[in-house]
Design a protein around this motif. Structure first.
Motif, PDB file in Angstrom:
ATOM      1  N   ALA A 223       0.832  -1.200   0.000  1.00 41.61           N
ATOM      2  CA  ALA A 223       0.000   0.000   0.000  1.00 41.61           C
ATOM      3  C   ALA A 223       0.869   1.254   0.000  1.00 41.61           C
ATOM      4  O   ALA A 223       0.586   2.224  -0.721  1.00 41.61           O
ATOM      5  N   ALA A 224       1.950   1.235   0.794  1.00 39.04           N
ATOM      6  CA  ALA A 224       2.861   2.378   0.821  1.00 39.04           C
ATOM      7  C   ALA A 224       3.558   2.547  -0.524  1.00 39.04           C
ATOM      8  O   ALA A 224       3.753   3.672  -1.011  1.00 39.04           O
ATOM      9  N   ALA A 225       3.962   1.415  -1.159  1.00 42.11           N
ATOM     10  CA  ALA A 225       4.605   1.481  -2.469  1.00 42.11           C
ATOM     11  C   ALA A 225       3.653   2.040  -3.526  1.00 42.11           C
ATOM     12  O   ALA A 225       4.063   2.834  -4.387  1.00 42.11           O
ATOM     13  N   ALA A 226       2.395   1.633  -3.470  1.00 43.89           N
ATOM     14  CA  ALA A 226       1.413   2.140  -4.436  1.00 43.89           C
ATOM     15  C   ALA A 226       1.190   3.640  -4.256  1.00 43.89           C
ATOM     16  O   ALA A 226       1.078   4.384  -5.240  1.00 43.89           O
ATOM     17  N   GLN A 227       1.149   4.071  -3.015  1.00 47.81           N
ATOM     18  CA  GLN A 227       0.968   5.495  -2.740  1.00 47.81           C
ATOM     19  C   GLN A 227       2.156   6.302  -3.285  1.00 47.81           C
ATOM     20  O   GLN A 227       1.974   7.369  -3.884  1.00 47.81           O
ATOM     21  N   LEU A 228       3.367   5.767  -3.106  1.00 42.77           N
ATOM     22  CA  LEU A 228       4.551   6.462  -3.613  1.00 42.77           C
ATOM     23  C   LEU A 228       4.553   6.473  -5.138  1.00 42.77           C
ATOM     24  O   LEU A 228       4.935   7.473  -5.756  1.00 42.77           O
ATOM     25  N   ARG A 229       4.111   5.366  -5.753  1.00 45.42           N
ATOM     26  CA  ARG A 229       4.081   5.311  -7.217  1.00 45.42           C
ATOM     27  C   ARG A 229       3.166   6.395  -7.776  1.00 45.42           C
ATOM     28  O   ARG A 229       3.521   7.075  -8.748  1.00 45.42           O
ATOM     29  N   VAL A 230       2.002   6.571  -7.181  1.00 40.97           N
ATOM     30  CA  VAL A 230       1.064   7.603  -7.648  1.00 40.97           C
ATOM     31  C   VAL A 230       1.690   8.993  -7.512  1.00 40.97           C
ATOM     32  O   VAL A 230       1.629   9.821  -8.431  1.00 40.97           O
ATOM     33  N   ALA A 231       2.335   9.241  -6.360  1.00 44.02           N
ATOM     34  CA  ALA A 231       2.946  10.547  -6.130  1.00 44.02           C
ATOM     35  C   ALA A 231       4.101  10.788  -7.099  1.00 44.02           C
ATOM     36  O   ALA A 231       4.257  11.891  -7.651  1.00 44.02           O
ATOM     37  N   ARG A 232       4.921   9.753  -7.334  1.00 42.49           N
ATOM     38  CA  ARG A 232       6.057   9.897  -8.248  1.00 42.49           C
ATOM     39  C   ARG A 232       5.591  10.150  -9.684  1.00 42.49           C
ATOM     40  O   ARG A 232       6.200  10.945 -10.418  1.00 42.49           O
ATOM     41  N   LEU A 233       4.538   9.473 -10.107  1.00 40.53           N
ATOM     42  CA  LEU A 233       4.022   9.683 -11.454  1.00 40.53           C
ATOM     43  C   LEU A 233       3.506  11.111 -11.630  1.00 40.53           C
ATOM     44  O   LEU A 233       3.733  11.745 -12.675  1.00 40.53           O
TER      45      LEU A 233
END
Length: 552
Positions: A223-233
């Protein structure tokens, strides 16, 4: 960004040199394009209507090419060297501020969050100088150069050229920064959450496996990785917008200048080769807008990272040195005088504890887990202050001395003391940074580890690996003991020194304490059965209270 300015000012000569080289690089690049355009256009026309001298402009092209290569190399080397030195100092400053915040009550924080601030947050600041401050200062110089060039060649284009350059290099990046602050803050926060989840999973791996909770740990990490992926994109989209806007700004400015230039050409106020050179020089000057616009997309992250780092640097530790410190004597009794301590009114840990350790005396503190043994040792080294009562060394309240002076007189070996990645020498010199080899081997001998180290392939310079992976549990504990013994402290505190050792190794280790700490005061908190001759007195704790004192 207030945090960076003192560090930048201390390295002003290096940054000014990088700025000068950056301006020189840009000027050489713009000159190269301008001269090349003028040269090629003039050469093309030479065969029809214009007499043209070839050797001077061709030499200028070669010279400007070499100048640009050399200046670019110097600017990159200088700028990166000064920036990395600045960030290294910032890491040291942050680490020094974290040390007094973490022990005992500490601050509201997690290990992963502290790691994120030491690594990712500071790394996010490296682009501030290289992609923001230096390019912006270079752009200001470039704007002045552009205005001068147009004033000399095509005066009517000065407003158009300067306005287009200013919008592209200043106004558009400012809009990107203001619009990207929320995205940047989300990126930094998500990155910190991911590190916390990763380190929690690593540190608690055994418990997660034992409790069958590995899937829950993985879900939290994912869940934390997915949140970071959205922010990075989202951040990447803004960063990708930068080069497009730079090309758009350069193209529109060149088009507007060309429109005015064609009118001047038609009225013979400017020649064709010069107009071509001016247009290509403008394109060269717009090169500086690329780093600015790329960096503008990341400034939001840098601002958020800067705030997180500043929070640590500006936080005042709970334990501070007194304004008028007293000097501790070289040796003296340790007096625990009616000490009480707790983490709040509802969480008492120690209640009215009193005893005295005379110089050279060996005292064992026994008690069940949670009885307050480790807490008392932490209070003696002033990882926190007592709630009531006092702790005195040599007749001086330890709160009246500086922490550095206190730690010169009292040394603590905790039950989870680490072996740091590095050599045997690196680990030992934490206790005495300037100790020579003879002193190091004496300490190792007192901890019964000297012969083992002498037998290693590189002796004191043998690499130990991550957390002392090449050592057994007993050897790691003996190395930590030797490191503690290298301290000049006359009072040695040992907290569960045999934690993790088997019975035979534990008995050997405790039996060696008498020799290892000879001539010093020793206070050891342990669950282990102590050899009778190892200590002079035993103090027993129950539920944070001293219940029995036994002499041996």
């Amino acid at each position: 960004m207030k945090l960076l300015w003192p560090l930048i000012l201390r390295r002003a000569p290096g940054f000014l040199l990088a700025l000068a080289l950056s301006v020189l690089t840009l000027a050489a690049g713009a000159g190269l394009l301008g001269v090349s355009g003028w040269f090629l256009t003039g050469a093309a026309l030479a065969g029809t209507a214009v007499a043209f001298e070839l050797f001077a402009p061709s030499s200028a092209v070669r010279g400007l090419s070499f100048l640009r290569i050399g200046a670019r190399y110097g600017e990159r080397m200088t700028g990166h060297a000064v920036t990395l030195a600045m960030l290294s100092e910032l890491r040291s400053t942050l680490f020094a501020r974290l040390i007094p915040l973490v022990p005992m009550k500490g601050v509201a924080g997690r290990t992963g969050d502290f790691v994120a601030r030491l690594t990712a947050d500071i790394e996010a600041l490296d682009m501030v100088m290289l992609q923001a401050v230096l390019p912006l200062l270079t752009a200001c110089t470039a704007a002045a150069g552009l205005a001068l060039m147009l004033w000399l060649t095509l005066p009517e284009a000065v407003p158009v050229g300067v306005a287009g350059f200013a919008l592209t290099a200043l106004a558009v990046p400012l809009a990107l920064v203001l619009g990207g602050r929320r995205i940047g803050a989300a990126t930094v926060s998500a990155s910190s959450d991911l590190r916390v989840a990763a380190l929690d999973g690593i540190d608690g791996h055994g418990d997660l496996v034992a409790l069958g909770a590995t899937e829950a740990g993985m879900e939290r990490f994912n869940a934390a990785a997915a949140q970071l992926r959205v922010a990075r994109l989202a951040e990447a989209r803004r960063v990708a917008l930068g080069p497009a806007l730079a090309q758009l700004g350069a193209g529109l400015t060149m088009a507007a200048t060309l429109w005015l230039g064609l009118e001047a050409l038609a009225s013979d106020r400017i020649s064709g080769p010069i107009l071509t050179g001016v247009l290509l020089a403008i394109l060269g000057l717009f090169e500086v807008t690329g780093p600015i616009l790329r960096g503008a997309g990341r400034i939001g992250s840098a601002l958020a990272a800067s705030r997180r780092v500043s929070e640590i640097v500006t936080t005042r530790p709970l334990i501070r040195d007194p304004l008028a410190p007293a000097r501790l004597p070289g040796e003296g009794p340790l007096v625990i005088d009616h000490v009480s301590y707790g983490y709040g009114i509802d969480r008492p840990v120690l209640t009215d504890v009193s005893f005295t350790a005379q110089p050279g005396e060996r005292i064992a503190i026994l008690g069940a887990s949670g009885s307050g043994k480790s807490t008392l040792l932490g209070l003696i080294t002033r990882l926190d202050d007592v709630n009531a009562g006092a702790i005195r060394f040599g007749g001086i309240d330890i709160r009246d001395a500086t922490l550095a002076d206190l730690h010169d007189h009292i040394a603590l070996l905790t039950q989870d003391a680490p072996v740091f990645i590095g050599t045997v020498r690196d680990n030992l010199r934490i206790g005495s940074p300037f100790a020579d080899d003879a002193t190091l081997y004496t300490a190792l001998g007192n901890a019964r580890l000297a012969e083992f180290v002498r037998g290693l392939p590189q002796g004191l310079d043998t690499w130990l690996g991550e957390s002392g992976a090449t050592l057994s549990a007993g050897q790691a504990r003996r190395l930590c003991l030797a490191r503690t013994l290298l301290s000049p402290a006359r009072l040695i505190l040992l907290d569960e020194p045999t934690a993790g050792l088997d019975g035979a190794t534990e008995a050997e280790f405790l039996g060696d304490l008498l020799t290892a700490t000879e001539g010093r005061t020793l206070v050891v908190a342990t669950h282990a059965a102590l050899p009778r001759a190892a200590v002079d007195r035993v103090v027993r704790f129950e539920d944070g209270r001293l219940v029995e004192t036994e002499r041996r």
